[in-house]
Design an enzyme around this catalytic site. Sequence first.
Site, PDB file in Angstrom:
ATOM      1  N   ARG A 108       0.990  -1.335  -0.016  1.00  0.00           N
ATOM      2  CA  ARG A 108       0.036  -0.223   0.137  1.00  0.00           C
ATOM      3  C   ARG A 108       0.820   1.338  -0.165  1.00  0.00           C
ATOM      4  O   ARG A 108       1.970   1.423   0.777  1.00  0.00           O
ATOM      5  CB  ARG A 108      -0.877   0.007   1.200  1.00  0.00           C
ATOM      6  CG  ARG A 108      -1.877   1.105   1.238  1.00  0.00           C
ATOM      7  CD  ARG A 108      -2.981   0.960   0.323  1.00  0.00           C
ATOM      8  NE  ARG A 108      -3.904   1.893   0.549  1.00  0.00           N
ATOM      9  CZ  ARG A 108      -4.880   2.345  -0.368  1.00  0.00           C
ATOM     10  NH1 ARG A 108      -4.560   2.287  -1.799  1.00  0.00           N
ATOM     11  NH2 ARG A 108      -5.865   3.026   0.006  1.00  0.00           N
ATOM     12  N   THR A 400      -8.557  -0.336 -10.428  1.00  0.00           N
ATOM     13  CA  THR A 400      -8.157  -1.533  -9.994  1.00  0.00           C
ATOM     14  C   THR A 400      -8.238  -2.543 -10.796  1.00  0.00           C
ATOM     15  O   THR A 400      -8.811  -2.826 -11.419  1.00  0.00           O
ATOM     16  CB  THR A 400      -8.549  -1.976  -8.685  1.00  0.00           C
ATOM     17  OG1 THR A 400      -8.671  -0.556  -7.794  1.00  0.00           O
ATOM     18  CG2 THR A 400      -8.078  -2.981  -7.721  1.00  0.00           C
ATOM     19  N   ASP A 440      -7.954   8.356  -0.871  1.00  0.00           N
ATOM     20  CA  ASP A 440      -8.629   7.536   0.153  1.00  0.00           C
ATOM     21  C   ASP A 440      -8.696   7.630   1.332  1.00  0.00           C
ATOM     22  O   ASP A 440      -9.372   7.037   2.339  1.00  0.00           O
ATOM     23  CB  ASP A 440      -7.925   6.129   0.193  1.00  0.00           C
ATOM     24  CG  ASP A 440      -8.544   5.043  -1.263  1.00  0.00           C
ATOM     25  OD1 ASP A 440      -9.425   5.723  -1.868  1.00  0.00           O
ATOM     26  OD2 ASP A 440      -7.812   4.209  -1.499  1.00  0.00           O
ATOM     27  N   SER A 465      -9.899  -1.043   0.102  1.00  0.00           N
ATOM     28  CA  SER A 465     -10.824  -1.868   0.167  1.00  0.00           C
ATOM     29  C   SER A 465     -10.594  -3.193  -0.608  1.00  0.00           C
ATOM     30  O   SER A 465     -11.444  -3.965  -0.834  1.00  0.00           O
ATOM     31  CB  SER A 465     -12.122  -1.277  -0.487  1.00  0.00           C
ATOM     32  OG  SER A 465     -12.569  -0.056   0.157  1.00  0.00           O
ATOM     33  N   GLY A 486     -13.051  -2.157  -8.547  1.00  0.00           N
ATOM     34  CA  GLY A 486     -14.321  -1.263  -8.171  1.00  0.00           C
ATOM     35  C   GLY A 486     -14.331  -0.374  -6.888  1.00  0.00           C
ATOM     36  O   GLY A 486     -15.335  -0.143  -6.345  1.00  0.00           O
TER      37      GLY A 486
END
Length: 581
Positions: A108, A400, A440, A465, A486
């Site tokens: 991340r 994504t 985000d 997510s 998504g």
Amino acid sequence: MTRIPAVAAALAAAAIGTLVAAPASATAHAGGPPACAAEPHALVAAADPLAVEAGLAMLRRGGSAVDAAIAAKLALTLVEAPETGIGGGGFLLHRSAADGALVVHDGREVAPEAATPERFLLPLSRPMPFAAAVVSGRAVGVPGMVAMMHDAHGLHGRLPWTDLFDPAITMAESGVPMPARLRDQITGDRSLSLFRGTRQGLRRQSGEELLVNPDLADTLRRIADGGPDAFYRGEIARSIVAAVTGRRPWPGDMTAEDLADYEARRREPVCGAYRGWTVCGAPPPSSGGIAVLQILGMLEHHDLAALGPGSVEAVHLIAEASRLAFADRELHVADPAFVPVPVAALIDPAYLAARAALIDPLRAMATAPPGDPPAGRPAHGVAVPVDPVEEERLSDDNGTSHLVAIDREGNVASFTGSIEAPFGSRLMVRGFLLNNQLTDFAFVPTASGLPRVNAVAPGKRPRSSMAPTIVFDPEGRVRLAVGGRGGSRIIGHVVKTIVGVLDWNLDVQQAVALPNLLHRGRTLELEEGTALDSLAPALRAMGHRVEVLPLTSGLHALERVDGRLRGAADPRMGGLACGIE
């Protein structure tokens, strides 16, 4: 690393079999998509046939599932540039066949050291418009993809690191037929013309038959030869910093030190039981694993098998469980280095039973409150509503890309990667797009005078997510591996697929193809043009706020049934599931 009960090498080798029929276009040709084996011993499923072929090329050489996954991801940096690539990050869930070990590789992105909680606030504490924030330098997080893939390769790879880059470099240099979906995305996004990098690197190719990217080929060759240091230090790093800090009117504050200091993490997956199966996924800073387990844990108190797919009652129950999970997500889940996330308490069966008791089988809740799990009180003690900027973001169909790979020994990689919005920040550097993942974070950093768990902070990873998932049978054997695209819709897409396979006894391709439905706290979303359209009036009568819209889930999956292997590619996209003997 977490260990699911080990499977003997003989059983792992036996976990092979037939693959669902590949599209007719999957016939092999020079430089094109692969021919799919009728009795595969290994397979790859991804969003583009050329990326699948890149992964299969590694498997043919004796490579591991991670080798295949990395090669496919590098190819996607070219052919699925709007969704994923080395300018972003992701999560890779790996299961070792030899000993059952599970590990999540966390790549991340992180916020620069100069970041503050007010990063996305304008004067008078007004949040930036989301569309403006996405294309600002402030949106770009330090990319984690390269470091994460290198770390995963060091633990699970068999082929030399440099070999994994060969297919993507060849494609970027020699060119490949322009993917139809990529062409549509380029021509459909007029904003690309406003930015020099995307205008020259993507927009100008929209009318061409061949997609080429010599800048990307050069970048990949440098990383292949020099490892992560070639990306996080030196010329590439300086180009990233210059692009981020040079973007106007809202430049970023990333430094060369931010890039040099980036570290991928290895994390314990979050696992829970569902009707005798074991479901494992990505832990915080992703909310995906927890939310999927919470939704399933609440649904376990209802007989979904008796209701069947496409029933009003099943859609209602899934929606209500999702609302409760998203309420908990907002209040409890963020980067665990900054917030004490009560993971075990949130997925505790007793807690989920209490949450499930809030669901009325006949009527939608007026509000879905966050819970207060035992030994896991909210980090800041306040129930935080979704802020207006986040409400706006909930309507976006974020990018994504997910892929799955299994090698001949039965090792499995479930790998989700992202640059966030389609085309990310629109900053294109040395042939690849930079992410906008820092959007985000919560734009408004406080609520009721208290800090929000997902507020920006230096070195913090924004809540994700992404939900790469692996499901195991009671003997610890892989039953299913799945993930999707998504944005925050990923959670609902993955739940639908798991329920389709485990509750409704569909094969994995049928489950992936099921109409999409999900609820993220505001609106029950039903996939346009499907059988779910007709359920909207009945669901509204139950008290749901319903919206019918396109939902491009981008699910890719594999399953093991009776010792036979099958793959699935989402029919909503141009991907492929293909295996080799």
